[in-house]
Design a protein around this motif. Structure first.
Motif, PDB file in Angstrom:
ATOM      1  N   LEU A 145     -15.678 113.337  -8.829  1.00  0.00           N
ATOM      2  CA  LEU A 145     -15.268 113.294  -7.460  1.00  0.00           C
ATOM      3  C   LEU A 145     -14.030 112.576  -7.012  1.00  0.00           C
ATOM      4  N   ALA A 146     -13.699 111.173  -7.353  1.00  0.00           N
ATOM      5  CA  ALA A 146     -13.324 110.398  -7.397  1.00  0.00           C
ATOM      6  C   ALA A 146     -11.195 110.629  -7.128  1.00  0.00           C
ATOM      7  N   GLY A 147     -11.741 111.324  -8.855  1.00  0.00           N
ATOM      8  CA  GLY A 147     -10.653 111.642  -8.772  1.00  0.00           C
ATOM      9  C   GLY A 147      -9.235 113.034  -8.776  1.00  0.00           C
ATOM     10  N   VAL A 148     -10.504 113.434  -8.161  1.00  0.00           N
ATOM     11  CA  VAL A 148     -10.308 115.226  -7.298  1.00  0.00           C
ATOM     12  C   VAL A 148     -10.399 115.844  -5.964  1.00  0.00           C
ATOM     13  N   ASN A 149     -10.805 114.855  -5.248  1.00  0.00           N
ATOM     14  CA  ASN A 149     -11.666 114.968  -3.600  1.00  0.00           C
ATOM     15  C   ASN A 149      -9.962 115.029  -2.848  1.00  0.00           C
ATOM     16  N   SER A 150      -8.815 115.091  -3.251  1.00  0.00           N
ATOM     17  CA  SER A 150      -7.717 115.410  -3.042  1.00  0.00           C
ATOM     18  C   SER A 150      -7.095 116.112  -2.695  1.00  0.00           C
ATOM     19  N   SER A 151      -7.836 117.107  -3.796  1.00  0.00           N
ATOM     20  CA  SER A 151      -7.344 118.477  -3.732  1.00  0.00           C
ATOM     21  C   SER A 151      -7.899 119.243  -2.446  1.00  0.00           C
ATOM     22  N   LYS A 152      -6.704 120.402  -2.102  1.00  0.00           N
ATOM     23  CA  LYS A 152      -6.907 121.513  -0.875  1.00  0.00           C
ATOM     24  C   LYS A 152      -7.761 121.842  -1.094  1.00  0.00           C
ATOM     25  N   VAL A 153      -8.306 122.695  -2.261  1.00  0.00           N
ATOM     26  CA  VAL A 153      -9.060 123.601  -2.184  1.00  0.00           C
ATOM     27  C   VAL A 153      -9.865 123.314  -3.737  1.00  0.00           C
ATOM     28  N   ILE A 154     -11.220 123.356  -3.324  1.00  0.00           N
ATOM     29  CA  ILE A 154     -12.075 122.982  -4.230  1.00  0.00           C
ATOM     30  C   ILE A 154     -13.020 124.083  -5.296  1.00  0.00           C
ATOM     31  N   VAL A 155     -12.491 124.812  -6.001  1.00  0.00           N
ATOM     32  CA  VAL A 155     -13.806 125.751  -6.486  1.00  0.00           C
ATOM     33  C   VAL A 155     -14.935 125.349  -7.394  1.00  0.00           C
TER      34      VAL A 155
ATOM     35  N   GLY B 103     -10.512 111.587 -13.258  1.00  0.00           N
ATOM     36  CA  GLY B 103     -11.578 110.886 -12.737  1.00  0.00           C
ATOM     37  C   GLY B 103     -11.115 109.717 -11.830  1.00  0.00           C
ATOM     38  N   GLN B 104     -12.296 108.645 -11.797  1.00  0.00           N
ATOM     39  CA  GLN B 104     -11.881 107.060 -11.425  1.00  0.00           C
ATOM     40  C   GLN B 104     -11.458 106.348 -12.575  1.00  0.00           C
ATOM     41  N   THR B 105     -11.412 106.452 -13.991  1.00  0.00           N
ATOM     42  CA  THR B 105     -10.797 105.667 -14.919  1.00  0.00           C
ATOM     43  C   THR B 105      -9.713 106.950 -15.050  1.00  0.00           C
ATOM     44  N   GLY B 106      -9.408 108.165 -14.878  1.00  0.00           N
ATOM     45  CA  GLY B 106      -8.468 108.513 -15.495  1.00  0.00           C
ATOM     46  C   GLY B 106      -6.762 109.043 -14.795  1.00  0.00           C
ATOM     47  N   ILE B 107      -6.873 110.284 -14.718  1.00  0.00           N
ATOM     48  CA  ILE B 107      -6.144 110.769 -13.572  1.00  0.00           C
ATOM     49  C   ILE B 107      -6.506 110.913 -12.662  1.00  0.00           C
ATOM     50  N   THR B 108      -5.893 110.559 -11.261  1.00  0.00           N
ATOM     51  CA  THR B 108      -6.512 110.884  -9.886  1.00  0.00           C
ATOM     52  C   THR B 108      -4.810 112.339  -9.738  1.00  0.00           C
ATOM     53  N   VAL B 109      -5.722 113.626  -9.718  1.00  0.00           N
ATOM     54  CA  VAL B 109      -4.950 114.734  -9.116  1.00  0.00           C
ATOM     55  C   VAL B 109      -5.162 115.199  -7.668  1.00  0.00           C
ATOM     56  N   SER B 110      -4.234 115.518  -7.200  1.00  0.00           N
ATOM     57  CA  SER B 110      -3.970 115.989  -6.070  1.00  0.00           C
ATOM     58  C   SER B 110      -3.166 117.575  -5.803  1.00  0.00           C
ATOM     59  N   PRO B 111      -3.936 118.621  -6.900  1.00  0.00           N
ATOM     60  CA  PRO B 111      -3.146 119.954  -6.393  1.00  0.00           C
ATOM     61  C   PRO B 111      -3.553 121.225  -5.702  1.00  0.00           C
ATOM     62  N   ASN B 112      -3.368 121.728  -5.011  1.00  0.00           N
ATOM     63  CA  ASN B 112      -3.623 122.603  -3.914  1.00  0.00           C
ATOM     64  C   ASN B 112      -4.268 123.644  -4.781  1.00  0.00           C
ATOM     65  N   LEU B 113      -4.780 123.543  -5.667  1.00  0.00           N
ATOM     66  CA  LEU B 113      -6.327 124.561  -6.434  1.00  0.00           C
ATOM     67  C   LEU B 113      -7.181 123.333  -7.607  1.00  0.00           C
ATOM     68  N   TYR B 114      -7.868 123.145  -7.257  1.00  0.00           N
ATOM     69  CA  TYR B 114      -8.934 122.714  -8.168  1.00  0.00           C
ATOM     70  C   TYR B 114      -9.850 123.800  -9.239  1.00  0.00           C
TER      71      TYR B 114
ATOM     72  N   LYS C 229     -21.202 120.425  -2.938  1.00  0.00           N
ATOM     73  CA  LYS C 229     -21.394 119.774  -2.424  1.00  0.00           C
ATOM     74  C   LYS C 229     -19.829 119.584  -1.983  1.00  0.00           C
ATOM     75  N   ALA C 230     -18.955 119.141  -2.504  1.00  0.00           N
ATOM     76  CA  ALA C 230     -17.384 119.039  -2.652  1.00  0.00           C
ATOM     77  C   ALA C 230     -17.068 119.994  -2.032  1.00  0.00           C
ATOM     78  N   ALA C 231     -17.279 121.431  -3.060  1.00  0.00           N
ATOM     79  CA  ALA C 231     -17.204 122.433  -3.022  1.00  0.00           C
ATOM     80  C   ALA C 231     -16.246 122.987  -1.810  1.00  0.00           C
ATOM     81  N   ASP C 232     -15.152 123.885  -1.563  1.00  0.00           N
ATOM     82  CA  ASP C 232     -14.381 124.677  -0.570  1.00  0.00           C
ATOM     83  C   ASP C 232     -15.111 126.121  -1.159  1.00  0.00           C
ATOM     84  N   TYR C 233     -15.146 126.296  -1.914  1.00  0.00           N
ATOM     85  CA  TYR C 233     -16.308 127.782  -2.636  1.00  0.00           C
ATOM     86  C   TYR C 233     -16.947 127.659  -3.928  1.00  0.00           C
ATOM     87  N   GLY C 234     -18.012 127.824  -4.552  1.00  0.00           N
ATOM     88  CA  GLY C 234     -18.982 127.791  -5.262  1.00  0.00           C
ATOM     89  C   GLY C 234     -19.077 129.453  -5.916  1.00  0.00           C
TER      90      GLY C 234
END
Length: 325
Positions: free
Chosen positions: A278-288, A255-266, A300-305
């Motif tokens: 969201l600030a820590g994960v919104n660079s992920s290529k695909v969010i489920v 998260g914003q005050t933790g680790i920022t990640v940019s995985p292919n899938l979150y 609202k930020a998810a690619d798949y829900g």
């Protein structure tokens, strides 16, 4: 003149983010009509470093000083500055990692170089103009930054590009000494603990991440997260409220005050999706997102829900992954 790439290594292996950086640096070198040289930091083997030729690196400088196995800001900065001087490097490329950003800022001052962090694309080079695109506002926006001066430092965001791979090519590994002193290691940590996740995957380097929130209801249920992560070969993570109540260790807090990640899938399980997370994960290529509340903001930020109970969905999803594997 050359492009110098900073390659981070751990346990003899080049980190995935550094493979991306090596490929990026080699492509920049081709644009400039020159070659890309790497300088390795951390614990590496000559055989592994030689494989950087597959990413387009022609030569690798490696100082086998044992104290360089672990990060020491002053020592790393001096080592890279010495390599840049020897190679007459006008462009230095690092990963946008904890090591890369810390060293990059010091190098910028030491070498009087312009610096751009969080870069997501190859530069646009037109005559004397050198412009890069970088992420801003936690990935919500982008800015084009023109780097001036003779020397330029580029910190490349993780998972911004797939590393090139030309099988069979090797780089020349050359012994290098930066004449480091005891004073250069004065800021070295006294103890370094590498926090490995499920399957031995380090969270900052992970291309797949399975994360849990308060919807998991307690630490006794985390085996559901770990089982899916193990089946996928993923790292595990959590939201801030989970780490705050000690359900999970703080090094898994994303998260914003933790680790920022940019995985292919979150994969977010039982996480509502507060803006700080969201600030820590919104660079992920695909969010489920898996959540039983159809109004959860994360959708609202998810690619798949998946609207459903995590305690019913996760075992089925894990079983499906095992059957496909």
């Amino acid at each position: 003149m050359s492009v110098l790439v900073i390659v981070e290594c751990d346990n003899g292996e080049v980190k995935k983010s550094s493979l991306e950086v090596a490929s990026y640096g080699a492509q920049v070198a081709a644009m400039l009509g020159t070659t890309a040289t790497a300088v390795a930091v951390g614990e590496a083997t000559d055989a592994n470093l030689a494989q950087l030729g597959e990413q387009g690196i022609s030569k690798v400088l490696y100082d086998k000083e044992p104290r360089l196995k672990n990060f020491a800001n002053n020592a790393y900065t001096k080592l890279i500055a010495a390599a840049a001087g020897q190679e007459q490097a006008q462009v230095i490329v690092v990963a946008n990692s904890n090591v890369g950003t810390a060293v990059g800022s010091r190098l910028s001052v030491r070498l009087s170089a312009s610096l751009a962090t969080n870069v997501v694309e190859l530069p646009k080079i037109n005559g004397g103009s050198f412009t890069v695109k970088r992420g801003a506002y936690s990935g919500k926006a982008f800015s084009d930054v023109t780097l001036s001066g003779e020397r330029k430092i580029i910190a490349v965001k993780k998972n911004s590009l797939e590393p090139a791979h030309e099988a069979g090519k090797t780089a020349e590994v050359v012994a290098f000494q930066a004449q480091l002193t005891e004073a250069d290691f004065a800021d070295a940590p006294q103890q370094v603990v590498m926090q490995e996740q499920a399957g031995g995957v380090l969270l900052p380097e992970a291309s797949l991440v399975v994360s849990g929130g308060r919807g998991m209801k307690g630490p006794e249920n985390w085996s559901l997260i770990e089982d899916l992560a193990k089946a996928l070969g993923a790292a595990t993570a959590c939201s801030k409220p989970v780490s705050d109540v000690d359900w999970r260790p703080h090094h898994e807090h994303v998260g914003q005050t933790g680790i920022t990640v940019s995985p292919n899938l979150y994969i977010a399980c039982g996480i509502s999706g507060a803006i700080q997370h969201l600030a820590g994960v919104n660079s992920s290529k695909v969010i489920v997102v898996i959540n039983k509340d159809p109004e959860a903001p994360f959708f609202k930020a998810a690619d798949y829900g998946i609207v459903g109970d995590v305690f019913e969905v996760l075992p089925k999803l894990t079983q499906a992954v095992k059957e496909l594997g």
